[in-house]
Each structure stands twice: as structure tokens, then as C-alpha cells.
Motif scaffolding. Structure first.
Motif, PDB file in Angstrom:
ATOM      1  N   SER A 161      -4.545  -8.960  -8.002  1.00 38.81           N
ATOM      2  CA  SER A 161      -4.822  -9.368  -9.376  1.00 38.81           C
ATOM      3  C   SER A 161      -5.896  -8.653 -10.173  1.00 38.81           C
ATOM      4  CB  SER A 161      -5.184 -10.852  -9.278  1.00 38.81           C
ATOM      5  OG  SER A 161      -6.348 -11.155  -8.814  1.00 38.81           O
ATOM      6  N   ILE A 162      -6.655  -7.739  -9.565  1.00 39.60           N
ATOM      7  CA  ILE A 162      -7.634  -6.972 -10.187  1.00 39.60           C
ATOM      8  C   ILE A 162      -7.153  -6.019 -11.136  1.00 39.60           C
ATOM      9  CG2 ILE A 162      -9.372  -5.428 -10.032  1.00 39.60           C
ATOM     10  CD1 ILE A 162     -10.094  -6.529  -7.091  1.00 39.60           C
ATOM     11  N   PRO A 163      -7.311  -5.932 -12.266  1.00 35.51           N
ATOM     12  CA  PRO A 163      -6.670  -4.935 -13.231  1.00 35.51           C
ATOM     13  C   PRO A 163      -7.044  -3.425 -12.505  1.00 35.51           C
ATOM     14  CG  PRO A 163      -7.753  -6.555 -14.235  1.00 35.51           C
ATOM     15  CD  PRO A 163      -8.241  -6.520 -13.140  1.00 35.51           C
ATOM     16  N   LYS A 164      -5.745  -2.525 -12.881  1.00 35.10           N
ATOM     17  CA  LYS A 164      -5.806  -1.239 -12.126  1.00 35.10           C
ATOM     18  C   LYS A 164      -6.068  -0.283 -13.447  1.00 35.10           C
ATOM     19  CE  LYS A 164      -5.402  -2.984  -8.106  1.00 35.10           C
ATOM     20  NZ  LYS A 164      -4.876  -4.325  -8.227  1.00 35.10           N
ATOM     21  N   ASP A 165      -5.850  -0.834 -14.666  1.00 38.55           N
ATOM     22  CA  ASP A 165      -6.093  -0.061 -15.982  1.00 38.55           C
ATOM     23  C   ASP A 165      -7.384   0.718 -15.891  1.00 38.55           C
ATOM     24  OD1 ASP A 165      -5.383   0.982 -18.581  1.00 38.55           O
ATOM     25  OD2 ASP A 165      -6.661  -0.467 -19.452  1.00 38.55           O
ATOM     26  N   LYS A 166      -7.322   2.066 -16.105  1.00 37.52           N
ATOM     27  CA  LYS A 166      -8.429   2.880 -16.040  1.00 37.52           C
ATOM     28  C   LYS A 166      -9.371   2.441 -17.254  1.00 37.52           C
ATOM     29  CE  LYS A 166      -6.741   6.958 -13.063  1.00 37.52           C
ATOM     30  NZ  LYS A 166      -6.443   8.134 -13.215  1.00 37.52           N
ATOM     31  N   ASP A 167      -8.972   2.417 -18.501  1.00 41.76           N
ATOM     32  CA  ASP A 167      -9.702   1.925 -19.694  1.00 41.76           C
ATOM     33  C   ASP A 167     -10.486   0.584 -19.438  1.00 41.76           C
ATOM     34  OD1 ASP A 167      -8.863   4.217 -20.922  1.00 41.76           O
ATOM     35  OD2 ASP A 167      -7.040   3.128 -21.776  1.00 41.76           O
TER      36      ASP A 167
ATOM     37  N   SER B 158      -5.960   4.419   5.940  1.00 35.96           N
ATOM     38  CA  SER B 158      -5.222   3.051   6.117  1.00 35.96           C
ATOM     39  C   SER B 158      -5.111   2.261   4.945  1.00 35.96           C
ATOM     40  CB  SER B 158      -6.067   2.609   7.208  1.00 35.96           C
ATOM     41  OG  SER B 158      -5.284   1.016   7.362  1.00 35.96           O
ATOM     42  N   VAL B 159      -3.866   2.185   4.544  1.00 35.44           N
ATOM     43  CA  VAL B 159      -3.556   1.691   3.307  1.00 35.44           C
ATOM     44  C   VAL B 159      -4.119   0.280   2.814  1.00 35.44           C
ATOM     45  CG1 VAL B 159      -1.272   0.691   3.999  1.00 35.44           C
ATOM     46  CG2 VAL B 159      -1.608   1.341   1.707  1.00 35.44           C
ATOM     47  N   ASN B 160      -4.019  -0.569   3.729  1.00 38.42           N
ATOM     48  CA  ASN B 160      -4.733  -1.891   3.486  1.00 38.42           C
ATOM     49  C   ASN B 160      -6.197  -1.726   3.457  1.00 38.42           C
ATOM     50  OD1 ASN B 160      -1.987  -3.375   3.283  1.00 38.42           O
ATOM     51  ND2 ASN B 160      -1.984  -3.499   5.185  1.00 38.42           N
ATOM     52  N   SER B 161      -6.831  -1.307   4.326  1.00 35.53           N
ATOM     53  CA  SER B 161      -8.161  -0.930   4.414  1.00 35.53           C
ATOM     54  C   SER B 161      -8.749  -0.260   3.285  1.00 35.53           C
ATOM     55  CB  SER B 161      -8.690  -0.215   5.713  1.00 35.53           C
ATOM     56  OG  SER B 161      -8.217  -0.709   6.904  1.00 35.53           O
TER      57      SER B 161
ATOM     58  N   PHE C 104      13.567  -7.509   9.559  1.00 33.45           N
ATOM     59  CA  PHE C 104      12.029  -7.365   9.872  1.00 33.45           C
ATOM     60  C   PHE C 104      11.856  -5.902  10.112  1.00 33.45           C
ATOM     61  CE2 PHE C 104       8.341  -8.580  12.462  1.00 33.45           C
ATOM     62  CZ  PHE C 104       7.445  -8.556  11.138  1.00 33.45           C
ATOM     63  N   PRO C 105      11.712  -4.925   8.775  1.00 31.95           N
ATOM     64  CA  PRO C 105      11.526  -3.583   8.897  1.00 31.95           C
ATOM     65  C   PRO C 105      10.096  -3.284   9.554  1.00 31.95           C
ATOM     66  CG  PRO C 105      11.165  -4.576   6.678  1.00 31.95           C
ATOM     67  CD  PRO C 105      11.358  -5.697   7.388  1.00 31.95           C
ATOM     68  N   SER C 106      10.330  -2.295  10.372  1.00 25.32           N
ATOM     69  CA  SER C 106       9.038  -1.666  10.721  1.00 25.32           C
ATOM     70  C   SER C 106       8.435  -0.634   9.699  1.00 25.32           C
ATOM     71  CB  SER C 106       9.420  -0.562  11.945  1.00 25.32           C
ATOM     72  OG  SER C 106       9.835  -1.385  13.038  1.00 25.32           O
ATOM     73  N   ILE C 107       7.487  -1.025   9.000  1.00 25.25           N
ATOM     74  CA  ILE C 107       6.870  -0.448   7.682  1.00 25.25           C
ATOM     75  C   ILE C 107       5.853   0.427   8.292  1.00 25.25           C
ATOM     76  CG2 ILE C 107       6.228  -0.611   5.381  1.00 25.25           C
ATOM     77  CD1 ILE C 107       7.485  -3.530   5.468  1.00 25.25           C
ATOM     78  N   THR C 108       5.896   1.874   8.173  1.00 29.59           N
ATOM     79  CA  THR C 108       4.934   2.949   8.517  1.00 29.59           C
ATOM     80  C   THR C 108       4.110   3.039   7.379  1.00 29.59           C
ATOM     81  OG1 THR C 108       6.332   4.602   8.196  1.00 29.59           O
ATOM     82  CG2 THR C 108       6.436   3.636  10.317  1.00 29.59           C
ATOM     83  N   HIS C 109       4.357   3.184   6.212  1.00 25.04           N
ATOM     84  CA  HIS C 109       3.663   3.914   5.034  1.00 25.04           C
ATOM     85  C   HIS C 109       3.965   2.938   3.788  1.00 25.04           C
ATOM     86  CE1 HIS C 109       3.294   7.051   7.745  1.00 25.04           C
ATOM     87  NE2 HIS C 109       2.221   7.446   7.149  1.00 25.04           N
ATOM     88  N   ILE C 110       2.986   2.279   2.831  1.00 29.47           N
ATOM     89  CA  ILE C 110       3.110   1.688   1.686  1.00 29.47           C
ATOM     90  C   ILE C 110       2.409   2.386   0.643  1.00 29.47           C
ATOM     91  CG2 ILE C 110       2.975  -0.510   0.495  1.00 29.47           C
ATOM     92  CD1 ILE C 110       2.972  -1.840   3.024  1.00 29.47           C
ATOM     93  N   PRO C 111       2.677   2.610  -0.652  1.00 27.28           N
ATOM     94  CA  PRO C 111       2.187   3.191  -1.515  1.00 27.28           C
ATOM     95  C   PRO C 111       0.619   2.525  -2.021  1.00 27.28           C
ATOM     96  CG  PRO C 111       4.438   3.339  -2.132  1.00 27.28           C
ATOM     97  CD  PRO C 111       4.095   2.551  -0.912  1.00 27.28           C
ATOM     98  N   THR C 112      -0.299   3.108  -2.363  1.00 24.16           N
ATOM     99  CA  THR C 112      -1.374   2.542  -2.794  1.00 24.16           C
ATOM    100  C   THR C 112      -1.803   2.856  -4.105  1.00 24.16           C
ATOM    101  OG1 THR C 112      -3.745   2.206  -2.213  1.00 24.16           O
ATOM    102  CG2 THR C 112      -2.805   4.181  -1.780  1.00 24.16           C
ATOM    103  N   PHE C 113      -2.454   2.092  -5.154  1.00 20.38           N
ATOM    104  CA  PHE C 113      -3.250   2.350  -6.243  1.00 20.38           C
ATOM    105  C   PHE C 113      -4.503   3.320  -6.232  1.00 20.38           C
ATOM    106  CE2 PHE C 113      -4.853  -1.712  -5.181  1.00 20.38           C
ATOM    107  CZ  PHE C 113      -6.077  -1.457  -5.222  1.00 20.38           C
ATOM    108  N   VAL C 114      -4.959   3.251  -4.860  1.00 22.22           N
ATOM    109  CA  VAL C 114      -6.197   3.962  -4.854  1.00 22.22           C
ATOM    110  C   VAL C 114      -5.903   5.556  -4.517  1.00 22.22           C
ATOM    111  CG1 VAL C 114      -8.192   4.483  -3.232  1.00 22.22           C
ATOM    112  CG2 VAL C 114      -7.010   2.313  -3.510  1.00 22.22           C
ATOM    113  N   GLU C 115      -6.640   6.362  -5.474  1.00 25.92           N
ATOM    114  CA  GLU C 115      -6.417   7.865  -5.632  1.00 25.92           C
ATOM    115  C   GLU C 115      -7.199   8.463  -4.434  1.00 25.92           C
ATOM    116  OE1 GLU C 115      -7.173   8.726  -9.547  1.00 25.92           O
ATOM    117  OE2 GLU C 115      -5.602   7.344 -10.274  1.00 25.92           O
TER     118      GLU C 115
END
Length: 473
Positions: free
Chosen positions: A302-308, A338-341, A153-164
């Protein structure tokens, strides 16, 4: 039930497939295979020099590989495991752990909570409190059926995000710290893990820094799984590939639904929440109520993240230079650390700009990271006029009567929104047909000389072809 089969629920789909084997990791390179690496050395004057090299891949022994095939690892379905489960599953599979030996706890339920939520106070946040019950479920249910060797059960401190252009990708400190608290809760008066010969691993990791993550995972599992550092690094790379594959898979599913509702002038319901709200025990099954009404359900993933694909919906923001990319939110929320926010706010921003997407916002009781987003979400949805409902302060209790009333009320709002879409589509089609008829009238009275013109005939055929579809409608 027939409606639920006809109208997909991607929150439920994501919750199911996040814990199944959707991605098959590549074969680990054979011992001696040349791989790219970096040799780090110091210069004469104390500087650091990086030199690209090739070297042989180092593998552990056959005995170590055989040992890993018998290892059983338990992982609780809680907190940020809901967003990262494909990563951990693939990591262990790539090291040679059998898929059936990667065991996840059961979904949250009232029975699970009553059976295992008794190991001390953790936090007012129910998603953190319920972790006790998930660890209990692994110890007293899954371990009894077939012994576990490790609970991870890892203590996850940071997760990458698609938001720029975000300030940070930090996880909630309660979420990041809960694995440590849980470890203490199950070892304070008696060591439940040692009694069962189980190793509890709660190492702190960040998925934002792959090199540091590789180092942390190797330190955590080099003795337990008898792995080489090269095997560990390869497994982490495969795990990232798995996470990326799962993201793309979900976006393909979401794009199909969005295209369908846009074509048919219908409404899709987007659930905005934190990763653990995919758990049916956390969302109280409220999404199934809307699915049964005939509304397809979208998850944020599930929302497409494709910029086009996204650009037409964010064109006004781009033209006004509010943002440089449709994946930015600093124009409406500068304190986006905050990554999830930030993902929740971006998903709401997308829904406010898509005419066929309504929002159901979920938040758990005493969620400090969700609190700053309440006003943002409300203002965005109110300004756009899009359907929006909030179900906040969710806890262990499930007031089914009041939930059903709210579901029915919001369902009526969604129905009105669909009727409005249909009316607008009819008006648009009527205007289009009126324009077509006008042009046909002009063509009917055109001089014969013009009608015989070759260029005119070519243009006429092209025009009739372009308008054939709306005329048939």
C-alpha cells in the motif's frame, strides 16, 4: 471495535481483496479477430528473423468453453499465492471458469493446522509446513462440499518487483520448491488426488518472463481446460493487468492514510514481512491489537510507488548521488537478489524517512532469507530514530501473554512518538505565527505612500491570502 472501524487495517484489507474479484477481465476476442504477432524464421545463413504480422485470433470450440464453466479449481492460500492471487484468479476467469468455481483454502488457524498438518516433514519453516493443512483443507473440506477437478499450486521461482536496479527477483527456494514436496507428500503412501479424481498441478513458473510463463501455463492447462494458445496468452495478459490494478488500488488506499496521518500529526504502523504474513494465522492477529489502540495499519503493497510522491522523502539520498531513483536500495544492500527481501528492505527505508510511519517487522522461525535483513532494518530504524519493533521467530505456537506485553510496550512507544510529532507541530506553528506578527508590525509602520502603491496592495493581498490558513489555525 469503534476504533478498528475508524482506523483502517490495510494488511487485513489486502488479505481479503487479494482473493476476491476486484478486477473484471476483458472479453476474449472473437474467433478471427486480427491480432498482432511476431513471425520467427531463419535466414539463409542461419540467423533468426522476427517479422511483425497480423493474424486471426484462434478460439477453442463452444463445447470446450462449456466444459470450462463446470471446472472447479482449488488453490491453497499459502506462501507466494498471497502476493499473486489476483493473477491466478483472473487467469482462470479470463478463460471462462466461473468465479464461484475458483476455490481458495481457508485462512491459517490452529484448528486448520491441527487437522491437516500430519503428512510428513517438509521444512522447519512454519509457512511451508502449514501448506499440508491447506491442501488437506481443500481435499477434506471444500472438495467434500462440492467436488474439485483441479488443485493448482504453482512453483513460483521469480516475481517482478517495483524495486529498481536489483540483482535478481528470485523467490525463496523453500517457497518455490514446497509445491513439489507437497505433491509428493500426498501421493507417497496413497494418492489422495487420484482417489478423488483431482488433478494436482504444480508447474514451475516465473512471472518475470511473460513469454516463458505463457508457454508454461499453456502446457499445464491445454488438455485440462481445452484451451487454444491464443486464449491462454490473452488470459495471461489479463492476469498481469489484474495484478497491476490491485497494486494501484492498494497504493491509493495507502496514500489516503499517509496524507491523513501527516496532516493530523499521527502515526501509521507499517507491517514489514513476507507475503504470507498477511495471513491472520501467520501474524497471530497482532496487527488488530494496534488497530484497536487507534493506529492505522499499512501493508508494504500500500505504500505509494509514484516517484513524484517519493522524491521529497529520498531527496537527500538523491542529492548525494547515493541512488538515482527513490526505488533503489543498492546503496544499503548490494546483494539484493531475493524479491520479497528487497521489498521489505525498501519499505523499511521509506519508513525511516517518513516522520509519521513506524515499523513492525515480522519474520517466521528459521527464515534464512529474512536473516540478512535483520541488521539492515535495525540500523536504518535506529539511525532515523523512528519507532520500530520486531516480532521474529513466529511459529505455530501463539504465546498470547508475551505478545500482549510486547504490544502494550510498543504501543506506549508509539504514543510517545505521536506526542513528539504534536509538540513539533505546535513549535512550528508558533514560529510561523511569530513571523506573521513580525511582518504585520512592519506593515503597520510603513509610510502611507508605500501603502497606497498598487503593486504593494497586490502583494499584501497575496501575502494575507497565503497566510490566512495558519492564522486561522
Amino acid at each position: 471495535r469503534e476504533r478498528m472501524r475508524a482506523y483502517p487495517n490495510l494488511v487485513d484489507y489486502e488479505a481479503t481483496w487479494a482473493y476476491k474479484r476486484l478486477y473484471t477481465p476483458e472479453e476474449t476476442p472473437a474467433a478471427g479477430t486480427l491480432i498482432d504477432d511476431i513471425k520467427v524464421s531463419r535466414t539463409l545463413f542461419g540467423g533468426i528473423k522476427h517479422k511483425p504480422i497480423q493474424r486471426a485470433f484462434i478460439r477453442s470450440s463452444e463445447e470446450a468453453h462449456s466444459h470450462r464453466q463446470d471446472i472447479r479449481i482449488g488453490i491453497p492460500k499459502a506462501l507466494n499465492i498471497w502476493s499473486t492471487a489476483p493473477f491466478w484468479r483472473t487467469y482462470f476467469e479470463a478463460l471462462g471458469v466461473k468465479p464461484r468455481n475458483i476455490v481458495f483454502s481457508d485462512d491459517t488457524s490452529e484448528e486448520l493446522w491441527q487437522a491437516g498438518g500430519k503428512y510428513g516433514s517438509v521444512d522447519p519453516c512454519y509457512p511451508a509446513k502449514v501448506v499440508q493443512a491447506h491442501i488437506h483443507n481443500l481435499l477434506f473440506e471444500h472438495h467434500v462440499k462440492k467436488p474439485l477437478n483441479i488443485i493448482f499450486f504453482p512453483s513460483i521461482t521469480h516475481i517482478p518487483t517495483f524495486v529498481e536496479q536489483v540483482m535478481d527477483t528470485a523467490c525463496c527456494p523453500i517457497v518455490a520448491g514446497t509445491p513439489k514436496v507437497i505433491g509428493a507428500a500426498f501421493t507417497k503412501e496413497q494418492d489422495f488426488f487420484a482417489q478423488r479424481d483431482i488433478t494436482y498441478i504444480d508447474t514451475a513458473v516465473t512471472l518475470q518472463e511473460p513469454l516463458l510463463l505463457k508457454d508454461r501455463m499453456f502446457e499445464a492447462f491445454k488438455e485440462q481446460l481445452q484451451i487454444s494458445e491464443d486464449e491462454n496468452n490473452f488470459a495471461v495478459d489479463q492476469a498481469f493487468n489484474s495484478l497491476d490494478y490491485f497494486d494501484k488500488h492498494m497504493q491509493e488506499k495507502g496514500r489516503i492514510i499517509l496524507d491523513a496521518v501527516a496532516e493530523e500529526n499521527r502515526i501509521a504502523l507499517l507491517m514489514t514481512g513476507r507475503p504470507y504474513h498477511n495471513d491472520p494465522g501467520m501474524n497471530h492477529g497482532v496487527l488488530e491489537e494496534y488497530q484497536a489502540m487507534g493506529y492505522p495499519i499499512l501493508s508494504m503493497r500500500s505504500i505509494p510507488k509514484d516517484k513524484d510522491y517519493l522524491t521529497p522523502y529520498f531527496q537527500d539520498d538523491l542529492n548525494k548521488k547515493f541512488v538515482d531513483s527513490p526505488l533503489e536500495i543498492h546503496d544499503i544492500w548490494p546483494e539484493n537478489y531475493s524479491v520479497n527481501s528487497v521489498q521489505k528492505v525498501w519499505a523499511t527505508k521509506f519508513a525511516a524517512r517518513h516522520p509519521n510511519v513506524a515499523v513492525l517487522d515480522l519474520s517466521s522461525f528459521k527464515c534464512g532469507h529474512d536473516a540478512p535483513t535483520y541488521g539492515l532494518v535495525d540500523r536504518m530504524m535506529s539511525a532515523s530514530g523512528s519507532p520500530y519493533s520486531a516480532l521474529h521467530d513466529i511459529d505455530a505456537n501463539k504465546p498470547s501473554g508475551s505478545i500482549k506485553i510486547r504490544v502494550k510496550t510498543y504501543g506506549y512507544t508509539l504514543k510517545l512518538a505521536e506526542e513528539k510529532l504534536e509538540d513539533n507541530a505546535r513549535k512550528s506553528l508558533a514560529y510561523e505565527l511569530q513571523t506573521i506578527n513580525k511582518r504585520l508590525d512592519f506593515l503597520a509602520v510603513a509610510p502611507e505612500k508605500i501603502k497606497q502603491d498598487v503593486l504593494f496592495k497586490t502583494e499584501l493581498e497575496k501575502w494575507q491570502s497565503d497566510y490566512e490558513a495558519p492564522i486561522q489555525r
